[in-house]
Design a protein around this motif. Structure first.
Motif, PDB file in Angstrom:
ATOM      1  N   VAL A 151      -3.836 -11.074   1.321  1.00  0.00           N
ATOM      2  CA  VAL A 151      -4.138 -11.010  -0.101  1.00  0.00           C
ATOM      3  C   VAL A 151      -3.683 -12.276  -0.803  1.00  0.00           C
ATOM      4  N   ALA A 152      -4.411 -12.623  -1.856  1.00  0.00           N
ATOM      5  CA  ALA A 152      -4.062 -13.751  -2.708  1.00  0.00           C
ATOM      6  C   ALA A 152      -3.652 -13.225  -4.068  1.00  0.00           C
ATOM      7  N   LEU A 153      -2.551 -13.733  -4.595  1.00  0.00           N
ATOM      8  CA  LEU A 153      -2.094 -13.384  -5.935  1.00  0.00           C
ATOM      9  C   LEU A 153      -2.258 -14.609  -6.823  1.00  0.00           C
ATOM     10  N   SER A 154      -3.113 -14.485  -7.834  1.00  0.00           N
ATOM     11  CA  SER A 154      -3.433 -15.599  -8.736  1.00  0.00           C
ATOM     12  C   SER A 154      -2.867 -15.311 -10.112  1.00  0.00           C
ATOM     13  N   HIS A 155      -2.151 -16.271 -10.651  1.00  0.00           N
ATOM     14  CA  HIS A 155      -1.519 -16.121 -11.954  1.00  0.00           C
ATOM     15  C   HIS A 155      -2.577 -16.220 -13.058  1.00  0.00           C
ATOM     16  N   GLN A 156      -2.686 -15.204 -13.893  1.00  0.00           N
ATOM     17  CA  GLN A 156      -3.709 -15.163 -14.932  1.00  0.00           C
ATOM     18  C   GLN A 156      -3.158 -15.364 -16.335  1.00  0.00           C
ATOM     19  N   LYS A 157      -1.879 -15.033 -16.533  1.00  0.00           N
ATOM     20  CA  LYS A 157      -1.344 -15.114 -17.887  1.00  0.00           C
ATOM     21  C   LYS A 157       0.175 -15.157 -17.829  1.00  0.00           C
TER      22      LYS A 157
ATOM     23  N   PRO B  13      -2.699 -20.177  -6.254  1.00  0.00           N
ATOM     24  CA  PRO B  13      -2.435 -18.796  -5.825  1.00  0.00           C
ATOM     25  C   PRO B  13      -1.432 -18.754  -4.672  1.00  0.00           C
ATOM     26  N   PHE B  14      -0.850 -17.580  -4.476  1.00  0.00           N
ATOM     27  CA  PHE B  14       0.041 -17.317  -3.358  1.00  0.00           C
ATOM     28  C   PHE B  14      -0.662 -16.351  -2.414  1.00  0.00           C
ATOM     29  N   ALA B  15      -0.472 -16.530  -1.123  1.00  0.00           N
ATOM     30  CA  ALA B  15      -1.138 -15.675  -0.146  1.00  0.00           C
ATOM     31  C   ALA B  15      -0.106 -14.983   0.731  1.00  0.00           C
ATOM     32  N   TYR B  16      -0.348 -13.689   1.000  1.00  0.00           N
ATOM     33  CA  TYR B  16       0.565 -12.900   1.823  1.00  0.00           C
ATOM     34  C   TYR B  16      -0.231 -12.059   2.811  1.00  0.00           C
ATOM     35  N   ARG B  17       0.317 -11.946   3.996  1.00  0.00           N
ATOM     36  CA  ARG B  17      -0.265 -11.108   5.027  1.00  0.00           C
ATOM     37  C   ARG B  17       0.511  -9.790   5.052  1.00  0.00           C
ATOM     38  N   VAL B  18      -0.212  -8.666   5.030  1.00  0.00           N
ATOM     39  CA  VAL B  18       0.402  -7.345   5.067  1.00  0.00           C
ATOM     40  C   VAL B  18      -0.025  -6.687   6.385  1.00  0.00           C
ATOM     41  N   ASP B  19       0.850  -6.721   7.367  1.00  0.00           N
ATOM     42  CA  ASP B  19       0.530  -6.227   8.709  1.00  0.00           C
ATOM     43  C   ASP B  19       0.953  -4.766   8.851  1.00  0.00           C
ATOM     44  N   PHE B  20      -0.029  -3.908   9.069  1.00  0.00           N
ATOM     45  CA  PHE B  20       0.223  -2.480   9.265  1.00  0.00           C
ATOM     46  C   PHE B  20       0.229  -2.146  10.757  1.00  0.00           C
ATOM     47  N   THR B  21       1.256  -1.455  11.209  1.00  0.00           N
ATOM     48  CA  THR B  21       1.258  -0.834  12.533  1.00  0.00           C
ATOM     49  C   THR B  21       1.138   0.671  12.315  1.00  0.00           C
ATOM     50  N   LEU B  22       0.066   1.264  12.846  1.00  0.00           N
ATOM     51  CA  LEU B  22      -0.248   2.659  12.552  1.00  0.00           C
ATOM     52  C   LEU B  22      -0.027   3.542  13.773  1.00  0.00           C
TER      53      LEU B  22
END
Length: 432
Positions: A304-310, A320-329
């Motif tokens: 996901v990318a988080l972009s500052h809007q205000k 923007p900042f980017a983060y990986r969210v790794d799910f082990t199910l």
């Protein structure tokens, strides 16, 4: 007082006084009103003791006359002897009376120390003194990231290079899911960090009535668990309706929680303009800082990318900042076993990558690589991601941003020609 001073917290018309060990007395005063020349309130007294503790009193207290103080003290003494009930009651009612009459004091701005409190609870995403907003489409891991923020604030644990400026209990207000869902996510986040779920620090409340209609009840919950940070999931569900009046009432209610808070919100369906969340403009106007979250659809686990809007206090962060969210199910029931969050390159999120200026694409590429690169290396790497730039365009981006890029050496060319310049990054600018 002869013994330890209590910790006092005030939230509109709910006041709490908590005496630490070894006293272990807690008093909540609420629902104030003036009748017959006196100030009346509801008082709840609890006592922490393994054998005789619990709620000892819940009833009326008058803040001016002596009779009410004497009567309540007698009831408490009859239930548990030992604590100096008259002394504690007198302290609480005198402080409550003064605060009720005076309210929030007038301050001299010349004497306010702006350095005494950090601007961010978690830099750069959560403001420490107001409402922050995280909005985007469904399935972008908003709730998981909000819960990760709460875990950092509750424990001091670092996640993806982020950490909390201070620690406090957290309250998660939820209009969308249930406690089992969030418990699974919290367990999985803790499992990825190799830690136990912290007891007494992350609290959850399932909500059905709108936030404005349940404001008193929620403020009471904040006082009871001593929450210093609140998540509202989500604004659309917490609002009585989605017109201007409903959204404004909801955001005002969030302000009345009197705690730093994170509002989760959604985008309009098939939105082309993603600079504003769904519904009335008041949703973004009332938040002091807001972030758009977008997911890369090509990844099985969310990147996901988080972009500052205000931002109202500080500077708008352009990258923007980017983060990986790794799910082990779990293979049988699909429940999350582990959720690991890590920072990654913005080049991994196609939706956000397309919005970047060429020099920012180059910067993100160099940040993601452990070794310096030549102009030709940069061209080839960007081409793999479907972005074609001439050598002149790359060279211009490197030379114009001389506060960001630097020459770190040379690389020999085949055939003994002129060595090529190797480039690196000297400033990460917005990145934490």
């Amino acid at each position: 007082m002869s013994e330890a001073e209590p910790r006092a917290t005030y939230s509109d018309d709910i006041y709490r006084f908590s005496w630490p060990e070894p006293i272990n007395v807690d008093m909540i005063l609420e629902r104030f009103s003036e009748r017959s020349g006196d100030i009346q309130c509801e008082l709840t007294v609890t006592y922490a003791h393994p054998l005789i503790g619990g709620e000892l009193y819940s009833g009326r207290l008058l803040l001016l006359g002596p009779n009410s103080l004497r009567d309540v003290s007698r009831i408490l003494t009859g239930r548990v002897e030992g604590p100096a009930w008259t002394e504690y009651l007198d302290y609480a009612r005198s402080r409550a009376r003064n605060y009720y009459r005076q309210g929030t004091p007038v301050v001299d701005l010349a004497k306010v120390d702006v350095s005494a409190k950090p601007r961010h609870l978690i830099y750069p995403f959560l403001a420490d003194n107001s409402i922050s907003m995280l909005y985007g489409d469904g399935g972008t891991a908003k709730s998981t990231i909000a819960l990760a923020f709460g875990l950092m604030i509750a424990t001091g644990e670092e996640i993806a290079g982020l950490s909390a400026a201070r620690l406090c209990p957290v309250l998660y207000l939820d209009w969308e899911d249930d406690e089992e869902t969030h418990t699974e996510r919290l367990n999985a986040l803790c499992a990825a960090l190799g830690m136990e779920v912290p007891e007494g620090m992350i609290h959850y409340k399932r909500c059905s009535a709108s936030l404005p209609d349940s404001l008193r009840e929620i403020r009471r919950g904040i006082a009871e668990c001593d929450a210093g940070f609140v998540v509202c999931d989500s604004v659309g569900m917490a609002a009585p309706n989605l017109d201007a009046d409903g959204i404004l009432a909801t955001m005002r209610a969030m302000r009345q929680l009197d705690r730093p808070s994170l509002a989760l919100h959604h985008l309009p369906k098939d939105a082309k303009d993603k600079s504003k969340p769904f519904g009335s403009v008041y949703a973004s106007n009332e938040a002091r800082t807001s972030w758009l979250i977008e997911r890369d659809d090509d990844s099985q686990d969310p990147i996901v990318a988080l972009s500052h809007q205000k931002v109202n206090r500080g500077r708008l962060l352009r990258t923007p900042f980017a983060y990986r969210v790794d799910f082990t199910l779990d293979e049988e029931n699909g429940a999350p076993i582990s959720i690991a969050i890590s920072q990654t390159s913005i080049n991994n999120v196609s939706a956000a990558r397309k919005k970047l200026q060429p020099w920012k694409l180059v910067r993100e590429l160099l940040l993601a690589n452990t070794e310096a690169m030549t102009v030709g290396d940069i061209q080839d790497a960007l081409a793999i991601d479907g972005m074609q730039f001439t050598a002149g365009a790359v060279r211009a981006a490197l030379n114009r941003q001389n506060r960001t890029f630097t020459q770190v050496g040379t690389k020999s060319t085949q055939g003994g020609g002129r060595p090529e310049i190797l480039w690196g990054v000297i400033s990460t600018n917005d990145h934490p």
